[in-house]
Design a protein around this motif. Structure first.
Motif, PDB file in Angstrom:
ATOM      1  N   ALA A 113      11.484 -30.995  -2.314  1.00  0.00           N
ATOM      2  CA  ALA A 113      12.500 -30.689  -1.225  1.00  0.00           C
ATOM      3  C   ALA A 113      13.146 -31.881  -0.631  1.00  0.00           C
ATOM      4  O   ALA A 113      14.360 -31.726  -0.217  1.00  0.00           O
ATOM      5  CB  ALA A 113      11.866 -29.574  -0.458  1.00  0.00           C
ATOM      6  N   GLY A 116      14.349 -33.681   4.149  1.00  0.00           N
ATOM      7  CA  GLY A 116      14.785 -32.466   5.110  1.00  0.00           C
ATOM      8  C   GLY A 116      13.997 -31.379   5.542  1.00  0.00           C
ATOM      9  O   GLY A 116      13.991 -30.850   6.399  1.00  0.00           O
ATOM     10  N   LEU A 117      13.210 -31.303   4.683  1.00  0.00           N
ATOM     11  CA  LEU A 117      12.045 -30.109   4.688  1.00  0.00           C
ATOM     12  C   LEU A 117      11.139 -30.366   5.807  1.00  0.00           C
ATOM     13  O   LEU A 117      10.864 -29.616   6.796  1.00  0.00           O
ATOM     14  CB  LEU A 117      11.421 -29.792   3.378  1.00  0.00           C
ATOM     15  N   GLU A 120      12.614 -30.340   9.379  1.00  0.00           N
ATOM     16  CA  GLU A 120      12.657 -28.837   9.834  1.00  0.00           C
ATOM     17  C   GLU A 120      11.318 -28.317  10.210  1.00  0.00           C
ATOM     18  O   GLU A 120      11.125 -27.493  11.244  1.00  0.00           O
ATOM     19  CB  GLU A 120      13.536 -27.955   8.816  1.00  0.00           C
ATOM     20  N   LYS A 136      15.030 -23.853   5.123  1.00  0.00           N
ATOM     21  CA  LYS A 136      15.604 -23.847   3.747  1.00  0.00           C
ATOM     22  C   LYS A 136      14.977 -24.703   2.702  1.00  0.00           C
ATOM     23  O   LYS A 136      13.801 -25.397   3.025  1.00  0.00           O
ATOM     24  CB  LYS A 136      17.079 -24.999   4.314  1.00  0.00           C
ATOM     25  N   TYR A 138      16.514 -27.169   0.665  1.00  0.00           N
ATOM     26  CA  TYR A 138      16.852 -28.536   0.623  1.00  0.00           C
ATOM     27  C   TYR A 138      17.071 -28.794  -0.728  1.00  0.00           C
ATOM     28  O   TYR A 138      17.984 -28.273  -1.417  1.00  0.00           O
ATOM     29  CB  TYR A 138      16.076 -29.569   1.268  1.00  0.00           C
ATOM     30  N   ASN A 139      16.348 -29.790  -1.317  1.00  0.00           N
ATOM     31  CA  ASN A 139      16.621 -30.180  -2.767  1.00  0.00           C
ATOM     32  C   ASN A 139      16.246 -29.280  -3.903  1.00  0.00           C
ATOM     33  O   ASN A 139      16.134 -29.844  -4.975  1.00  0.00           O
ATOM     34  CB  ASN A 139      15.958 -31.717  -2.787  1.00  0.00           C
TER      35      ASN A 139
END
Length: 230
Positions: A113, A116-117, A120, A136, A138-139
């Protein structure tokens, strides 16, 4: 009878509460006997198990049973593979309480991910055993990641089976809330946490069937197992 552990799906009676609804050729005892067994007590009945005569013929009850079981099978899939590569709306992370990257499935999801994961998850702070939180993807191919913390197996002394069932229920609550149509689960708690695979599988299938019976909008629930034995 106060310790009754019948199945909510095929309404059979088994002392250990296990479900054989997927066994080929199996016909629930209630179909053969023509009785309906109320698993959860009716109002003012306490723990008494209540029986009522079946309202349909045995032929219509058999047809209905096999059709419902066929539809259920089409909405549940078990595969061997990598959960981070699944083309689904959401994947479930077998997380730790800190929600930070760890080993096994959790580490693989965080790596796939991206940062960003992790950022969050830091905002969410913690997640307690049996609870679930969503972020979310993300990747990842999946739009969402549902994080749930399974129980550490301690021989069943601390009702770990109830905690694991709660993991699935809380995940499904988020599936409903976010209108998710397809979701992939790993084998929660059976890795480093040591939950016996057979016991975990029965809980996973039971909670999934219960959810799908009341939620007709969810199209597919997958169980993605990392190796063949699981």
């Amino acid at each position: 009878m106060n310790n009754y552990k019948g199945c909510n799906y095929c309404l059979h009676y088994r002392r250990d509460g296990t479900c054989v609804a997927f066994d080929p050729g199996f016909i629930p005892i209630t179909i053969a006997s023509g009785q309906t067994k109320h698993i959860q007590p009716l109002p003012n009945q306490g723990n008494t198990i209540v029986y009522e005569p079946a309202g349909k013929s045995i032929f219509s009850r058999l047809d209905e049973y096999w059709m419902n079981n066929k539809l259920m099978r089409e909405r549940i899939e078990v595969i061997e593979g990598d959960i981070t590569q699944q083309q689904v709306d959401a994947i479930v992370n077998a997380a730790n309480e800190s929600l930070m990257a760890g080993g096994g499935v959790c580490g693989a999801i965080h790596r796939a991910a991206g940062l960003g994961l992790e950022e969050e998850c830091l905002q969410l702070k913690v997640c307690t055993e049996g609870d679930a939180k969503i972020t979310k993807g993300y990747n990842l191919p999946a739009k969402w990641v549902i994080h749930t913390v399974g129980p550490v197996w301690e021989g069943g002394r601390y009702e770990e089976h109830k905690v694991l069932a709660q993991c699935y229920r809380n995940c499904f609550a988020l599936v409903e809330q976010y209108k998710i149509k397809t979701v992939a689960f790993p084998s929660i708690s059976t890795g480093a946490y040591g939950f016996p695979v057979e016991k975990a599988a029965k809980i996973a299938v039971a909670e999934t069937r219960r959810f799908l019976e009341r939620n007709t909008s969810v199209e597919k629930i997958m169980f993605v197992c990392y190796e063949k034995q699981t």
